[in-house]
Design a protein around this motif. Structure first.
Motif, PDB file in Angstrom:
ATOM      1  N   TYR A   1      -1.855  -7.720  -6.566  1.00  0.00           N
ATOM      2  CA  TYR A   1      -0.840  -7.427  -5.564  1.00  0.00           C
ATOM      3  C   TYR A   1       0.447  -8.216  -5.785  1.00  0.00           C
ATOM      4  CZ  TYR A   1      -4.938  -5.682  -3.015  1.00  0.00           C
ATOM      5  OH  TYR A   1      -6.075  -5.026  -2.651  1.00  0.00           O
ATOM      6  N   ALA A   2       1.536  -7.606  -5.344  1.00  0.00           N
ATOM      7  CA  ALA A   2       2.790  -8.314  -5.093  1.00  0.00           C
ATOM      8  C   ALA A   2       3.023  -8.267  -3.589  1.00  0.00           C
ATOM      9  CB  ALA A   2       3.944  -7.651  -5.828  1.00  0.00           C
TER      10      ALA A   2
ATOM     11  N   THR B   1      -0.271  -1.715   1.757  1.00  0.00           N
ATOM     12  CA  THR B   1      -0.325  -1.885   3.205  1.00  0.00           C
ATOM     13  C   THR B   1       0.835  -2.771   3.634  1.00  0.00           C
ATOM     14  OG1 THR B   1      -1.776  -2.463   5.074  1.00  0.00           O
ATOM     15  CG2 THR B   1      -1.780  -3.967   3.194  1.00  0.00           C
ATOM     16  N   ARG B   2       0.967  -2.952   4.944  1.00  0.00           N
ATOM     17  CA  ARG B   2       1.957  -3.852   5.512  1.00  0.00           C
ATOM     18  C   ARG B   2       1.239  -4.820   6.435  1.00  0.00           C
ATOM     19  NH1 ARG B   2       6.358   0.811   7.371  1.00  0.00           N
ATOM     20  NH2 ARG B   2       6.158   2.062   5.468  1.00  0.00           N
TER      21      ARG B   2
ATOM     22  N   HIS C   1       9.501  -7.599  10.748  1.00  0.00           N
ATOM     23  CA  HIS C   1       8.499  -8.651  10.886  1.00  0.00           C
ATOM     24  C   HIS C   1       7.243  -8.233  10.126  1.00  0.00           C
ATOM     25  CE1 HIS C   1      10.360 -10.444  14.845  1.00  0.00           C
ATOM     26  NE2 HIS C   1      11.238 -10.305  13.856  1.00  0.00           N
ATOM     27  N   GLU C   2       7.418  -8.056   8.833  1.00  0.00           N
ATOM     28  CA  GLU C   2       6.314  -7.562   8.004  1.00  0.00           C
ATOM     29  C   GLU C   2       6.396  -8.151   6.607  1.00  0.00           C
ATOM     30  OE1 GLU C   2       5.594  -3.012   9.671  1.00  0.00           O
ATOM     31  OE2 GLU C   2       7.118  -3.362   8.131  1.00  0.00           O
ATOM     32  N   VAL C   3       5.210  -8.300   6.003  1.00  0.00           N
ATOM     33  CA  VAL C   3       5.097  -8.555   4.574  1.00  0.00           C
ATOM     34  C   VAL C   3       4.529  -7.296   3.942  1.00  0.00           C
ATOM     35  CG1 VAL C   3       3.852  -9.870   2.800  1.00  0.00           C
ATOM     36  CG2 VAL C   3       4.858 -11.059   4.763  1.00  0.00           C
ATOM     37  N   LEU C   4       5.196  -6.821   2.921  1.00  0.00           N
ATOM     38  CA  LEU C   4       4.813  -5.585   2.250  1.00  0.00           C
ATOM     39  C   LEU C   4       3.896  -5.915   1.071  1.00  0.00           C
ATOM     40  CD1 LEU C   4       5.291  -2.508   2.074  1.00  0.00           C
ATOM     41  CD2 LEU C   4       7.249  -3.004   0.596  1.00  0.00           C
ATOM     42  N   VAL C   5       2.794  -5.193   0.951  1.00  0.00           N
ATOM     43  CA  VAL C   5       1.836  -5.395  -0.133  1.00  0.00           C
ATOM     44  C   VAL C   5       1.936  -4.217  -1.096  1.00  0.00           C
ATOM     45  CG1 VAL C   5      -0.578  -5.796  -0.749  1.00  0.00           C
ATOM     46  CG2 VAL C   5       0.305  -6.618   1.459  1.00  0.00           C
TER      47      VAL C   5
ATOM     48  N   LEU D   1      -6.074  -9.528   3.266  1.00  0.00           N
ATOM     49  CA  LEU D   1      -4.696  -9.106   3.522  1.00  0.00           C
ATOM     50  C   LEU D   1      -4.374  -9.175   5.016  1.00  0.00           C
ATOM     51  CD1 LEU D   1      -4.302  -6.124   1.027  1.00  0.00           C
ATOM     52  CD2 LEU D   1      -3.515  -8.496   0.772  1.00  0.00           C
ATOM     53  N   ALA D   2      -4.708 -10.327   5.592  1.00  0.00           N
ATOM     54  CA  ALA D   2      -4.451 -10.574   7.010  1.00  0.00           C
ATOM     55  C   ALA D   2      -4.041 -12.030   7.192  1.00  0.00           C
ATOM     56  CB  ALA D   2      -5.692 -10.266   7.840  1.00  0.00           C
TER      57      ALA D   2
END
Length: 410
Positions: free
Chosen positions: A280-281, A303-304, A289-293, A343-344
């Protein structure tokens, strides 16, 4: 051998006994130590050194990551309100890029400035070439890249960022790439340029046009293959395969955020802090207010991850097991930790007001966090989250450790 040819020590004339040889060796070693170090300090390596930018004073605090202490403060570096640092191959010298156009070379062992030039009116960062011979600086004013000899800081090349209409563009996202190349983006022109110094001091320039509106920062993947520029003027990212630059720019994730209203952007994310972890990057979403995967193999969204605020740095622990995230104002008192397996968000810390930067020790057992508004740097155990040390620093911002010298793009 007859007794006439033996000295009083029972050996041939001119040959010293072992005890005297050992004594002389100790004296020579002490003399070398006295001549090569700062007075009052012991001979040491540079692998566990680093610097903390003290932006209010235009200074660098030289730190020891093993002892978790400040060794000295080096002043006289100009405007460090948006400073970055790279290191020489031997990890002894730090090259400091100031916002006022200053390029300074700092000796970490003697803890002093050994060379300095003010090469532009407004600069935004720099890089050092793969062979360690050249230092490049990206400039807002005048727009372009200037390249210097890393040993002397004498000028080597000037690359004006002139657009198709003859105007100069601000340059952002400057990184080093394999093959003694520098890659950078033209904010105003929407272009990406590759400057190849492999054949000497006169670079071969490759210009990739129409990459998207207002590239604002960029990263290069740790293997040096892909250059990815974020776009402020539109949704999506611009990707260049540096193995095949002739294929041009590929637009990725241009669907992301389409039709959604952005929040006001208080601080632009820093893409050199994107996390590369396993497949992943993980990257900050501008104005959200998100991190993008993203899947690193096909560059498709996975996912976000909802997070506390607008991410600024999204940084992977060296083993890739966790990603640490800090945030823009008004949420910049918080750091969140993302578990890469699930991823949390796994944990939330509150170091204090004005968390600007994080830096992991080379093997990831500790992370150093600058807390600007409380004038300190906090050192955390990454396993227990325990605070191991609090070091005083005057308005600290960027933290840079010497292991960056062996890594592409840092």
């Amino acid at each position: 051998m007859s007794g006439a040819y033996r000295s009083q020590y029972g050996r041939s004339p001119g040959i010293l006994p072992p005890a005297r040889i050992r004594a002389l060796a100790v004296l020579v070693a002490l003399a070398l130590m006295a001549g090569c170090t700062v007075p009052g300090t012991a001979l040491r390596g540079t692998g566990d050194l680093g610097v903390v930018v003290e932006r209010a004073d235009g200074a660098l605090a030289v730190v020891d990551t093993s002892a978790r202490e400040v060794l000295d403060v080096v002043p006289g570096l100009g405007d460090l309100s948006h400073a970055s640092v790279v290191f020489s191959q031997d990890e002894r010298h730090a090259f400091v890029f100031g916002r006022d156009g200053g390029l300074s070379k700092v000796d970490l062992l003697r803890r002093r400035v050994v060379a300095r030039v003010v090469q532009s009116g407004n600069s935004i960062g720099g890089a050092i070439s793969q062979d360690g011979r050249l230092v490049a600086v990206s400039n807002y004013e005048p727009g372009g890249v200037r390249v210097f000899d890393a040993r002397t800081l004498e000028p080597v090349a000037d690359i004006p960022a002139v657009t198709a209409d003859g105007e100069r563009s601000k340059v952002v996202g400057l990184v080093d790439a394999p093959g003694n190349r520098f890659v950078f983006s033209l904010f105003d022109a929407g272009e990406i340029w590759i400057a190849d110094f492999s054949a000497g001091d006169t670079p071969e320039i490759t210009r990739l046009r129409e990459v998207g509106r207002q590239p604002y920062d960029a990263l290069i993947t740790p293997d040096g293959r892909y250059y990815v520029a974020g776009l402020f003027g539109e949704d999506g990212l611009a990707l260049v395969d540096l193995w095949h630059p002739e294929r041009g720019v590929r637009r990725i994730l241009d669907h992301y955020g389409r039709g959604e209203e952005r929040l006001p952007v208080y601080k632009m994310p820093h893409l050199e802090g994107w996390a590369m972890a396993g497949d992943y990057a993980l990257l900050p979403a501008v104005g959200r207010h998100e991190v993008l995967v993203v899947n690193r193999h096909d560059w498709q969204e996975v996912t976000r991850i909802p997070v506390h605020g607008q991410p600024v740095f999204v940084m992977a622990r060296p083993d890739g097991r966790e990603v640490w995230v800090n945030f823009a104002f008004p949420d910049n008192d918080t750091v969140q930790i993302i578990d890469v397996e699930s991823l949390a968000v796994a944990d939330t810390l509150e170091p204090g007001k004005g968390v600007l930067h994080m830096e992991f020790t080379p093997r990831g057992e500790h992370v150093w966090v600058s807390v600007r508004d409380e004038d300190r740097v906090q050192v955390y155990d990454t396993r227990t989250r325990e605070v191991l040390a609090e070091l005083p620093a005057n308005k600290p911002s960027g933290i840079f450790f010497t292991d960056r010298a062996g890594r592409v793009g840092l």
